[in-house]
Design an enzyme around this catalytic site. Structure first.
Site, short mmCIF file in Angstrom:
data_model
loop_
_atom_site.label_atom_id
_atom_site.label_comp_id
_atom_site.label_asym_id
_atom_site.label_seq_id
_atom_site.Cartn_x
_atom_site.Cartn_y
_atom_site.Cartn_z
N GLU A 91 0.82 -1.21 0.00
CA GLU A 91 0.00 0.00 0.00
C GLU A 91 0.86 1.26 0.00
O GLU A 91 1.92 1.30 0.63
CB GLU A 91 -0.91 0.00 1.23
N CYS A 104 3.53 8.44 0.92
CA CYS A 104 3.93 7.62 2.07
C CYS A 104 4.10 6.20 1.55
O CYS A 104 3.13 5.59 1.10
CB CYS A 104 2.85 7.68 3.15
N CYS A 111 5.58 -6.73 8.43
CA CYS A 111 6.55 -6.14 9.35
C CYS A 111 6.76 -7.12 10.49
O CYS A 111 5.82 -7.78 10.92
CB CYS A 111 6.02 -4.81 9.89
N CYS A 115 4.69 -4.02 16.98
CA CYS A 115 4.15 -2.96 17.85
C CYS A 115 2.68 -3.26 18.17
O CYS A 115 1.90 -3.60 17.28
CB CYS A 115 4.29 -1.59 17.19
N CYS A 118 -0.30 -1.32 16.19
CA CYS A 118 -0.18 -1.10 14.75
C CYS A 118 -0.74 -2.25 13.94
O CYS A 118 -0.54 -3.42 14.28
CB CYS A 118 1.30 -0.89 14.41
N CYS A 332 -2.03 6.79 9.81
CA CYS A 332 -0.88 6.12 10.42
C CYS A 332 -1.29 4.82 11.10
O CYS A 332 -2.21 4.80 11.90
CB CYS A 332 -0.26 6.99 11.51
N1 SAH Z 1 8.40 0.92 11.23
C1 SAH Z 1 8.60 2.34 11.11
C2 SAH Z 1 7.81 2.91 9.98
C3 SAH Z 1 6.32 2.88 10.16
S1 SAH Z 1 5.80 4.50 10.20
C4 SAH Z 1 8.31 3.01 12.43
O1 SAH Z 1 7.95 2.31 13.38
O2 SAH Z 1 8.52 4.20 12.56
C5 SAH Z 1 4.21 4.43 10.80
C6 SAH Z 1 4.02 5.32 12.01
O3 SAH Z 1 2.68 5.18 12.47
C7 SAH Z 1 4.92 4.93 13.16
O4 SAH Z 1 5.28 6.06 13.91
C8 SAH Z 1 3.98 4.06 13.95
O5 SAH Z 1 4.42 3.89 15.27
C9 SAH Z 1 2.69 4.82 13.84
N2 SAH Z 1 1.49 4.05 14.13
C10 SAH Z 1 1.31 2.72 14.05
N3 SAH Z 1 0.07 2.37 14.41
C11 SAH Z 1 -0.57 3.52 14.71
C12 SAH Z 1 -1.90 3.83 15.13
N4 SAH Z 1 -2.80 2.87 15.30
N5 SAH Z 1 -2.19 5.13 15.33
C13 SAH Z 1 -1.28 6.11 15.13
N6 SAH Z 1 -0.02 5.87 14.74
C14 SAH Z 1 0.33 4.59 14.55
#
Ligand code: SAH
Length: 347
Positions: A91, A104, A111, A115, A118, A332
């Site tokens: 995506e 983006c 992944c 987390c 996420c 995000c």
């Molecule tokens: N793996 C990298 C790149 C992913 S960027 C990283 O962790 O930075 C995606 C961003 O969205 C990251 O900052 C991640 O922590 C955030 N993110 C993931 N799930 C989210 C959610 N449910 N709400 C808001 N931000 C989220």
């Protein structure tokens, strides 16, 4: 097996051409064609038929097919689902701001960082994306949308520093003056905090923006939310950020998704301000986006306000990230690989 020519820089194409006895001065021409999105050597009309055939025998040109395109009715954000050569899908999101269009991109299929809030990590890692496949996300999003891309954020699916070599090669490709020519300062790389790779990146001294997905200022909370914190820890992450800033002179950003009752207390705001000041970081607050499979919810508006004022009182800079593409699940953390055959229609 044919070689993936779109992952190669002009000098690498040059070397490959001279190895097969073809005129190497054609490399720049070929690179330029590839950066315009041609899908076959045939289309390189200023190359001889003989050279086009020779290239076709040895090299392949990646070109993803759009399986789905969703356009937000709220703000025009576009989410693409691209099918890759092996049937996997990734995506990409295109967002329009006053100052230009930002894409983006995803850096991996799936992944493995796990987390807890996420969606991208559900189902684990399938494979790394090739440099060409990341370039294609930018290139074909620009071609299809008609929006000239001025900024790139590596904030889609995947952990960029877990696919380090391919990501660096992609950045060189997309930054190349003969290619898309996107300036380093217009590229942001986001990481969950793989400290050893942050140090490696610092050594390259690229002028890109590094974003750290911090999400908690203390080890107890951060390790619960982000497995990557275990064995590293917040203190080590902050030291790596300081070293990065000292080496590159580039200010770091902290991403902080505010989760109700988890990381939104006044005490955590104070701690966060302290960490940001230690390494000159700017804080990006994001009210958590809802993910169906996850138990966490966004902080309240009241808590958000309180949190911001504590950051301010403690001398830290912060902004609240505007939510885009909420109605197409493009915000995000909401991106995740879906089966390509779930009944979605072709564009
Ligand atoms: N793996 C990298 C790149 C992913 S960027 C990283 O962790 O930075 C995606 C961003 O969205 C990251 O900052 C991640 O922590 C955030 N993110 C993931 N799930 C989210 C959610 N449910 N709400 C808001 N931000 C989220």
């Amino acid at each position: 097996m044919k070689t993936d020519i779109k992952s190669m820089l002009p000098e690498e194409i040059e070397a490959a051409l001279s190895e097969i006895g073809e005129p190497k001065f054609r490399a720049k021409q070929i690179f330029t064609w590839l950066s315009r999105g041609v899908r076959a050597f045939e289309e390189m009309s200023d190359l001889s038929k003989k050279l086009r055939t020779a290239l076709d025998e040895r090299f392949l040109i990646t070109s993803p097919q759009p399986i789905r395109k969703q356009v937000s009715e709220l703000d025009g954000t576009i989410k693409y689902l691209w099918e890759l050569a092996d049937g996997n899908a990734v995506e990409t999101v295109v967002m329009s701001y006053k100052h230009g269009n930002t894409v983006c991109i995803s850096t991996q299929v799936g992944c493995r960082q796990g987390c807890a809030f996420c969606a991208s990590t559900i189902g684990g890692l399938v494979r790394n994306l090739e440099p060409s496949e990341m370039l294609d996300e930018v290139l074909f999003s620009q071609i299809d949308s008609g929006h000239e891309i001025s900024n790139i954020v590596l904030m889609g699916i995947g952990e960029p520093l877990d696919n380090y070599d391919n990501v660096i090669q992609f950045i060189k490709l997309v930054n190349h003056p003969l290619g898309m020519n996107i300036g380093m300062r217009h590229i942001s790389l986001s990481t969950c905090g793989l400290t050893e790779k942050i140090d490696k990146l610092a050594e390259l001294n690229l002028q890109l923006t590094l974003s750290i997905s911090l999400h908690a200022p203390d080890d107890e909370t951060r390790s619960k939310l982000m497995p990557a914190n275990k064995g590293r820890g917040v203190a080590e992450l902050i030291s790596a950020c300081k070293r990065y800033f000292e080496r590159t002179g580039r200010r770091i950003s902290f991403e902080y998704a505010m989760i109700d009752g988890v990381n939104d207390t006044p005490e955590q705001a104070k701690k966060l301000a302290g960490l940001a000041k230690q390494c000159g970081a700017h804080i990006n607050l994001i009210p958590l986006n809802h993910v169906e499979e996850r138990a966490y919810g966004p902080t309240t508006a009241e808590n958000l306000k309180k949190f911001i004022s504590i950051l301010e009182d403690n001398g830290a800079n912060s902004t609240v990230r505007r939510k885009l593409g909420g109605d197409v699940e493009a915000s995000c953390g909401q991106l995740r690989r879906k089966a390509t055959k779930e009944g979605t229609s072709k564009i």
